[in-house]
Design an enzyme around this catalytic site. Sequence first.
Site, PDB file in Angstrom:
ATOM      1  N   SER A 144       8.276   3.197 -11.025  1.00 41.67           N
ATOM      2  CA  SER A 144       7.827   1.820 -10.832  1.00 41.67           C
ATOM      3  C   SER A 144       8.356   0.988 -11.992  1.00 41.67           C
ATOM      4  CB  SER A 144       6.287   1.804 -10.866  1.00 41.67           C
ATOM      5  OG  SER A 144       5.790   0.487 -10.961  1.00 41.67           O
ATOM      6  N   TYR A 157      -2.041   4.347 -14.159  1.00 43.01           N
ATOM      7  CA  TYR A 157      -0.800   4.187 -13.383  1.00 43.01           C
ATOM      8  C   TYR A 157       0.402   4.052 -14.319  1.00 43.01           C
ATOM      9  CZ  TYR A 157       2.128   2.301  -9.551  1.00 43.01           C
ATOM     10  OH  TYR A 157       3.115   2.082  -8.609  1.00 43.01           O
TER      11      TYR A 157
HETATM   12  P1  NAD Z   1       1.269   3.364   0.344  1.00 43.59           P
HETATM   13  O1  NAD Z   1      -0.181   3.336   0.027  1.00 43.59           O
HETATM   14  O2  NAD Z   1       1.802   2.531   1.456  1.00 43.59           O
HETATM   15  O3  NAD Z   1       1.760   4.857   0.588  1.00 43.59           O
HETATM   16  C1  NAD Z   1       1.336   5.908  -0.193  1.00 43.59           C
HETATM   17  C2  NAD Z   1       1.611   7.198   0.533  1.00 43.59           C
HETATM   18  O4  NAD Z   1       1.116   8.275  -0.277  1.00 43.59           O
HETATM   19  C3  NAD Z   1       0.876   7.289   1.873  1.00 43.59           C
HETATM   20  O5  NAD Z   1       1.673   7.999   2.793  1.00 43.59           O
HETATM   21  C4  NAD Z   1      -0.376   8.098   1.526  1.00 43.59           C
HETATM   22  O6  NAD Z   1      -0.931   8.787   2.629  1.00 43.59           O
HETATM   23  C5  NAD Z   1       0.220   9.057   0.514  1.00 43.59           C
HETATM   24  N1  NAD Z   1      -0.765   9.675  -0.349  1.00 43.59           N
HETATM   25  C6  NAD Z   1      -1.720   9.097  -1.110  1.00 43.59           C
HETATM   26  N2  NAD Z   1      -2.445  10.049  -1.736  1.00 43.59           N
HETATM   27  C7  NAD Z   1      -1.931  11.244  -1.355  1.00 43.59           C
HETATM   28  C8  NAD Z   1      -2.250  12.593  -1.653  1.00 43.59           C
HETATM   29  N3  NAD Z   1      -3.258  12.926  -2.465  1.00 43.59           N
HETATM   30  N4  NAD Z   1      -1.522  13.563  -1.065  1.00 43.59           N
HETATM   31  C9  NAD Z   1      -0.507  13.265  -0.215  1.00 43.59           C
HETATM   32  N5  NAD Z   1      -0.165  12.005   0.096  1.00 43.59           N
HETATM   33  C10 NAD Z   1      -0.876  11.011  -0.471  1.00 43.59           C
HETATM   34  O7  NAD Z   1       1.978   3.002  -1.049  1.00 43.59           O
HETATM   35  P2  NAD Z   1       3.468   2.573  -1.417  1.00 43.59           P
HETATM   36  O8  NAD Z   1       3.401   1.198  -1.978  1.00 43.59           O
HETATM   37  O9  NAD Z   1       4.401   2.882  -0.318  1.00 43.59           O
HETATM   38  O10 NAD Z   1       3.715   3.540  -2.656  1.00 43.59           O
HETATM   39  C11 NAD Z   1       4.599   4.638  -2.617  1.00 43.59           C
HETATM   40  C12 NAD Z   1       5.043   4.941  -4.034  1.00 43.59           C
HETATM   41  O11 NAD Z   1       5.760   3.827  -4.561  1.00 43.59           O
HETATM   42  C13 NAD Z   1       3.892   5.197  -5.002  1.00 43.59           C
HETATM   43  O12 NAD Z   1       4.238   6.242  -5.895  1.00 43.59           O
HETATM   44  C14 NAD Z   1       3.781   3.888  -5.752  1.00 43.59           C
HETATM   45  O13 NAD Z   1       3.232   4.049  -7.019  1.00 43.59           O
HETATM   46  C15 NAD Z   1       5.235   3.466  -5.811  1.00 43.59           C
HETATM   47  N6  NAD Z   1       5.447   2.056  -6.047  1.00 43.59           N
HETATM   48  C16 NAD Z   1       4.969   1.114  -5.188  1.00 43.59           C
HETATM   49  C17 NAD Z   1       5.213  -0.229  -5.464  1.00 43.59           C
HETATM   50  C18 NAD Z   1       4.769  -1.312  -4.545  1.00 43.59           C
HETATM   51  O14 NAD Z   1       4.886  -2.487  -4.924  1.00 43.59           O
HETATM   52  N7  NAD Z   1       4.246  -1.015  -3.365  1.00 43.59           N
HETATM   53  C19 NAD Z   1       5.917  -0.600  -6.606  1.00 43.59           C
HETATM   54  C20 NAD Z   1       6.368   0.395  -7.459  1.00 43.59           C
HETATM   55  C21 NAD Z   1       6.133   1.715  -7.176  1.00 43.59           C
END
Ligand code: NAD
Length: 262
Positions: A144, A157
């Site tokens: 991130s 985080y």
């Molecule tokens: P999201 O909530 O849409 O998806 C998260 C996914 O992780 C889902 O499929 C959920 O079921 C799964 N998950 C959660 N806990 C779990 C567990 N214990 N075991 C297995 N699966 C689990 O979130 P996102 O925004 O798509 O985030 C995905 C990644 O990207 C994360 O690591 C997040 O930190 C990172 N990220 C997101 C953003 C953003 O702006 N959305 C920015 C930077 C980084």
Amino acid sequence: MTPSLANKTALVTGSTSGIGLGIAIELAKQGANIVLNGFGDAASIEAARATVSKHGAKVAYHGADMSKPAEIEQLIAFAVKEFGMVDILVNNAGIQHVSPVESFPVEKWDAIIAINLSSAFHTTRLAMPGMRAKNWGRIINIASAHGLVASKDKSAYVAAKHGLVGFTKSVALETATTGITVNAICPGWVLTPLVQKQIDDRAARESISVEQASKDLLGEKQPSLQFTTPKQLGELAVFLCQEAAANVRGQAWAVDGGWTAQ
Ligand code: NAD
């Protein structure tokens, strides 16, 4: 033309939603078999599976809880049983919790460190022997902007994502003379359920509309004032899997609309 990732298998953790699903779709378009993982009800998991398999890929799903090392072992064993090995490992599962450190719930700290950081250690250590045997592999850790800089009230985080960037560099050095590369992608704001919750919370807290909360969230950090899309991140993941990226090692590649350039 043979798709560039034909006969490769990609495991994308946390791919029932958001960024993980976007990455799975782009890898599938290049012909990779996909192992989906993540939570959700049966209908949403089936919808994710159907969306990815539309692109012609073979798709399998395993519901391992990425906070549990024993279930992560089962997930890797499942991928090997289904498709022979994991060629491409995308460590994407992640959760967020926003709170000042003195009131940060201890169980949330533990869960964030387990899911956002330790799970990548477990998948990597378990997938690595197969990659070494084949002398080819791609490990892509979804960190991130918060792996590079901090924001207040996100101590767990930020700690986990900085840790994931450090982990990426270390394993990239361990594999530097091999055909295995290890890199991190560092997105800024991407409009997924994880971020929608932060927008909704902000709208409620500040008694403003969801649209205004969304604009304010972008305006605070992301100079482009635009969300990065899961598709853009998926296409970057595809690039990192190509021969052109074979010597990109240990990088933390920001896709953040200028957030960390400030
Ligand atoms: P999201 O909530 O849409 O998806 C998260 C996914 O992780 C889902 O499929 C959920 O079921 C799964 N998950 C959660 N806990 C779990 C567990 N214990 N075991 C297995 N699966 C689990 O979130 P996102 O925004 O798509 O985030 C995905 C990644 O990207 C994360 O690591 C997040 O930190 C990172 N990220 C997101 C953003 C953003 O702006 N959305 C920015 C930077 C980084």
